[in-house]
Design an enzyme around this catalytic site. Structure first.
Site, short mmCIF file in Angstrom:
data_model
loop_
_atom_site.label_atom_id
_atom_site.label_comp_id
_atom_site.label_asym_id
_atom_site.label_seq_id
_atom_site.Cartn_x
_atom_site.Cartn_y
_atom_site.Cartn_z
N LYS A 1 -11.01 -5.51 -6.95
CA LYS A 1 -12.40 -5.35 -6.49
C LYS A 1 -13.35 -5.04 -7.65
O LYS A 1 -14.01 -4.01 -7.70
CB LYS A 1 -12.48 -4.28 -5.41
CG LYS A 1 -11.74 -4.66 -4.13
CD LYS A 1 -12.18 -3.82 -2.96
CE LYS A 1 -11.61 -4.32 -1.64
NZ LYS A 1 -10.16 -4.18 -1.49
N ARG B 1 -2.60 -8.13 13.35
CA ARG B 1 -1.61 -7.42 14.17
C ARG B 1 -1.04 -8.40 15.18
O ARG B 1 -1.80 -9.17 15.78
CB ARG B 1 -2.23 -6.23 14.91
CG ARG B 1 -2.69 -5.08 14.01
CD ARG B 1 -1.52 -4.38 13.34
NE ARG B 1 -1.95 -3.29 12.49
CZ ARG B 1 -2.28 -3.41 11.20
NH1 ARG B 1 -2.25 -4.59 10.61
NH2 ARG B 1 -2.65 -2.37 10.50
N ASP C 1 0.84 -1.20 0.00
CA ASP C 1 0.00 0.00 0.00
C ASP C 1 0.87 1.24 0.00
O ASP C 1 0.98 1.95 1.00
CB ASP C 1 -0.93 -0.02 1.22
CG ASP C 1 -1.95 -1.14 1.13
OD1 ASP C 1 -2.37 -1.48 0.02
OD2 ASP C 1 -2.32 -1.67 2.19
O1 C5P Z 1 -1.59 -2.21 6.87
P1 C5P Z 1 -2.63 -3.26 7.09
O2 C5P Z 1 -2.08 -4.58 7.58
O3 C5P Z 1 -3.78 -2.75 7.94
O4 C5P Z 1 -3.19 -3.53 5.63
C1 C5P Z 1 -4.24 -4.38 5.42
C2 C5P Z 1 -4.52 -4.55 3.96
O5 C5P Z 1 -5.69 -5.34 3.83
C3 C5P Z 1 -4.82 -3.27 3.19
O6 C5P Z 1 -4.35 -3.44 1.86
C4 C5P Z 1 -6.32 -3.18 3.20
O7 C5P Z 1 -6.84 -2.52 2.07
C5 C5P Z 1 -6.71 -4.64 3.16
N1 C5P Z 1 -8.02 -4.92 3.73
C6 C5P Z 1 -8.36 -4.61 5.05
N2 C5P Z 1 -9.59 -4.93 5.55
C7 C5P Z 1 -10.47 -5.53 4.77
C8 C5P Z 1 -10.15 -5.85 3.45
C9 C5P Z 1 -8.90 -5.53 2.96
O8 C5P Z 1 -7.57 -4.06 5.78
N3 C5P Z 1 -11.63 -5.85 5.28
#
Ligand code: C5P
Length: 233
Positions: free
Chosen positions: A63, A177, A12
């Site tokens: 998407k 996380r 991202d």
């Molecule tokens: O940085 P992070 O781990 O939060 O990134 C999560 C990734 O997963 C991002 O690319 C986000 O767009 C994607 N995503 C999300 N939640 C969802 C679907 C996709 O965070 N429900």
């Protein structure tokens, strides 16, 4: 599948050079590189093709949602890039069937996006949908499987409920996380171990890896956590 192959790293970032720098650091410490709308519209498709040619697995988080002819042709064009996964909004059977036709006999795997996790019951009600989000997620997951999709994207909180009903269907889980770390803007997070325990096949991980001082070391630590969770389950 080895533990690191289950890690989908979300690239991202707004610029190709930043994406390339991350890929150089990560190498084969992750299984899949995910390019979302931001990077796709910043020249990311050429990078996706390059990565696929170099033998990497690419996840195009496109998407898709449109009339059938458009979804079918877009999916066929994406299959030609050599991408391994693409996302399609699982709102209706026409869209899903069109994507299945577009994929043809290519190796492209189709993943349904059920209900975006930023939408709550009130948002659905505004669209005339009087259903709790989880019930709609389950409904659209079933629709995706019936259409011949390979899997769905679902939060860690939904994964266990989906896994109970869906066999031989991939569950790809974002919002990961590690315990005791910054959750950033993710409201409902699960640890890598919990996601695997809930039945997730792949974990989408962005900032915990991409913003780490040493992204490769962060990916390796997460792979170890996945390995431990798999061996204890
Ligand atoms: O940085 P992070 O781990 O939060 O990134 C999560 C990734 O997963 C991002 O690319 C986000 O767009 C994607 N995503 C999300 N939640 C969802 C679907 C996709 O965070 N429900």
């Amino acid at each position: 599948m080895s533990p690191k192959d289950r890690i989908i790293v979300a690239l991202d970032v707004p610029h190709l050079d930043e994406a390339r720098a991350l890929i150089d650091k990560l190498g084969d410490s992750v299984g899949v590189y995910k390019l979302g709308l931001e990077l796709i519209y910043a020249g990311g498709l050429a990078l996706a093709e390059e990565l696929a040619k170099d033998g990497h697995r690419v996840f195009l988080d496109a998407k898709l949602l449109d009339i059938e002819a458009t979804v079918e042709r877009a999916t066929a064009a994406i299959a030609k890039t050599g991408a391994h996964f693409v996302t399609v909004h699982a709102t209706d059977r026409k869209t899903l069937d069109a994507a299945v036709r577009g994929r043809g006999d290519s190796a492209l795997k189709l993943l349904g996006v059920t209900v975006l996790t930023n939408l709550d019951r009130a948002d659905l009600s505004e669209q005339g949908i009087e259903m709790p989000p989880l019930a709609l997620v389950q409904e659209r997951a079933r629709l995706s499987q019936d259409a011949g999709f390979d899997g769905i994207v679902a939060s860690g909180k939904e994964a266990a409920a989906l896994r109970e009903r869906l066999r031989n269907f991939l569950i790809v889980t974002p919002g990961i996380r590690q315990a005791g770390t910054d959750v950033q803007d993710q409201a409902r997070v699960v640890t890598p171990a919990d996601a695997v325990g809930a039945g997730a096949d792949y974990l989408v991980i962005g900032r915990p890896i991409t913003r780490a001082k040493d992204p490769r070391a962060a990916a390796e630590t997460i792979a170890q956590e996945i390995a431990a969770a798999l061996s204890s389950s």
